[in-house]
Design an enzyme around this catalytic site. Sequence first.
Site, PDB file in Angstrom:
ATOM      1  N   TYR A 175       0.795  -1.217   0.077  1.00 54.51           N
ATOM      2  CA  TYR A 175       0.259  -0.128  -0.077  1.00 54.51           C
ATOM      3  C   TYR A 175       0.887   1.154  -0.030  1.00 54.51           C
ATOM      4  O   TYR A 175       2.155   1.111  -0.025  1.00 54.51           O
ATOM      5  CB  TYR A 175      -1.002   0.068   0.925  1.00 54.51           C
ATOM      6  CG  TYR A 175      -2.004  -1.210   1.302  1.00 54.51           C
ATOM      7  CD1 TYR A 175      -2.698  -1.546   0.122  1.00 54.51           C
ATOM      8  CD2 TYR A 175      -1.857  -2.117   2.149  1.00 54.51           C
ATOM      9  CE1 TYR A 175      -3.504  -2.492   0.171  1.00 54.51           C
ATOM     10  CE2 TYR A 175      -2.580  -3.215   2.181  1.00 54.51           C
ATOM     11  CZ  TYR A 175      -3.547  -3.494   1.032  1.00 54.51           C
ATOM     12  OH  TYR A 175      -4.391  -4.718   1.067  1.00 54.51           O
ATOM     13  N   ALA A 352      -5.211 -14.067  12.235  1.00 53.51           N
ATOM     14  CA  ALA A 352      -6.597 -13.735  11.263  1.00 53.51           C
ATOM     15  C   ALA A 352      -7.299 -14.932  11.271  1.00 53.51           C
ATOM     16  O   ALA A 352      -8.386 -15.166  11.604  1.00 53.51           O
ATOM     17  CB  ALA A 352      -6.173 -12.813  10.217  1.00 53.51           C
TER      18      ALA A 352
END
Length: 411
Positions: A175, A352
Site C-alpha cells: 500500500y 487472522a
Amino acid sequence: MSQVPSPFDPIKIGPITLRNRFVRSGANEAMTVDGAPSKALVKHHGDVAAGGVGMTTVAYGAVSKVGRTLANQLVLQKENLPDLRVLADAIHAGGAKASMQITHGGSFVTSLKLDQRAMSASGGINKAGLFAGNYLRRAMNEADMRQVIQEFVQAAKLCREAGFDVAEIHMGHGYLLNQFISPLDNKRTDVYGGNAVNRVRFPARLLAAVKDAVGKDMAVIAKINVSDGVPKGATAEDGVVTARALEQAGADMLVLSGGRNVDSPWYIFGGNLNQKAMEEVMAQKKFSLGAMAFKLAGLGAPKIDFHEMYFLEHSRKIRAAVRLPLAFLGGVHSMASVEKAMAEGFDCVVMARPLIHDPDLVNKFRSGALTRSGCTACNSCVAYIYHPAGVRCVLNPPNDLLLNQRRASEQ
C-alpha cells in the site's frame, strides 16, 4: 533475565491497556455498505471480542475514497461516524479494545478506475492498476504529502470520536506507505528515496503527525513488513531500519508482517493462494478485476508449504534492534506457537485466519479446551474478500448475506 509473561497477562500499549496479548489481525472483511460498516462487520468483530482477544483490528479503513483498493472497503468519512460508533461499542461490549487499520492504497488500486493518475512514491507504469485502467502513476510531491498526512490525521481523529482505542497505520503489503519503504516502488532521488533511512522518512513523518494529534487518547501503532519476500524488495535489514525510525517517531507498537499483494501474496500467508476457491467465488458474482489480479499473482507463485511462525527468523532481527512493544504475526495457530512468541520476547501475538475459523479460539485456549486452531491454512478465506457476504471460513456455514446489506446503525 526477565520472566516470560503469560499471553493472558494484560499489557500497556501507549495510553491503553489490553486485557491480554492476543490480537485479531487487520485482514479485509468485505463487510461494508457504501463504505460504512455493515451489521455483518459488527457481528464479526463483536464475536471475536467476546471470544477473548485483547484487541481486534478492523481492516482497511481508507483515509479517502481514492485511498481504496477495492470498492467494498470502509471509508473513514464523517457520514459514517454513527456506524463506526456502533462497531466500536460492539467490540467494547465483548471486552476487547477496538483498533482501526488506517490506510491509503496509493497506486495499488485493483478494482476502481481513478479520474487521475494514482499517487505513489515514484511515477511510471502501474502494474497493480492495469486491470482497472489505472495504467500510470505519479510521484507524490510535497503538497501531496501534506494532504495525505492530513487525511491520516483526520481519519484518526474520526476513529477517536467513534470510540476506537487504537489507530494502526498500515505500512506493509504494497500500500501507499509501503510504496515509499520498498525499493520495488521507490525510485526517488530526493530525501525520500535511495537508502532505507530515506525511504522510511515520509511514513515516519506521517506517524509522528498522527501521534501528535491523537496519541494522548489512542495508541498509535504501525503494521510493517519484515521483508517483501522477493528479490530486489525490502530485506530484513531494511525492516530493522524501518522499525528504528518508527520507534523514534513515537510508535506505541509495531505489528510485524511481510510480503506484498501483487509481488508476493504467498509470502503474506506463508502458503499458496487457493485458486479453486478464487474461481468459485468469482463464478458467484460479476467479474471482479481485483479478484482477477489476485488470481494471476497467485499463478506465478512458487510452491510454498505452510509452517507455523513463518516470519520468525526476520522478526527476531527487529526484536533485537528496538525496545518498543512488538506484535508477532505469521502462522500462530497453536498455544505452542503463542508460548514460543512470548519466549522470543514478542509482546503480543496476532492472528487472522484462526479467528475467522473460530472467533472463540482465545477463550478455548484459556480454558484448555483447545491447544491448536482447527484452521488448515487452506487460504480459501482470502477469496471471500471478493464475496458479497464477506469473509468466511469454508469449514463453517455461509455468512448471512442480509447482514452485509444493512449499515451498522440501521434500525
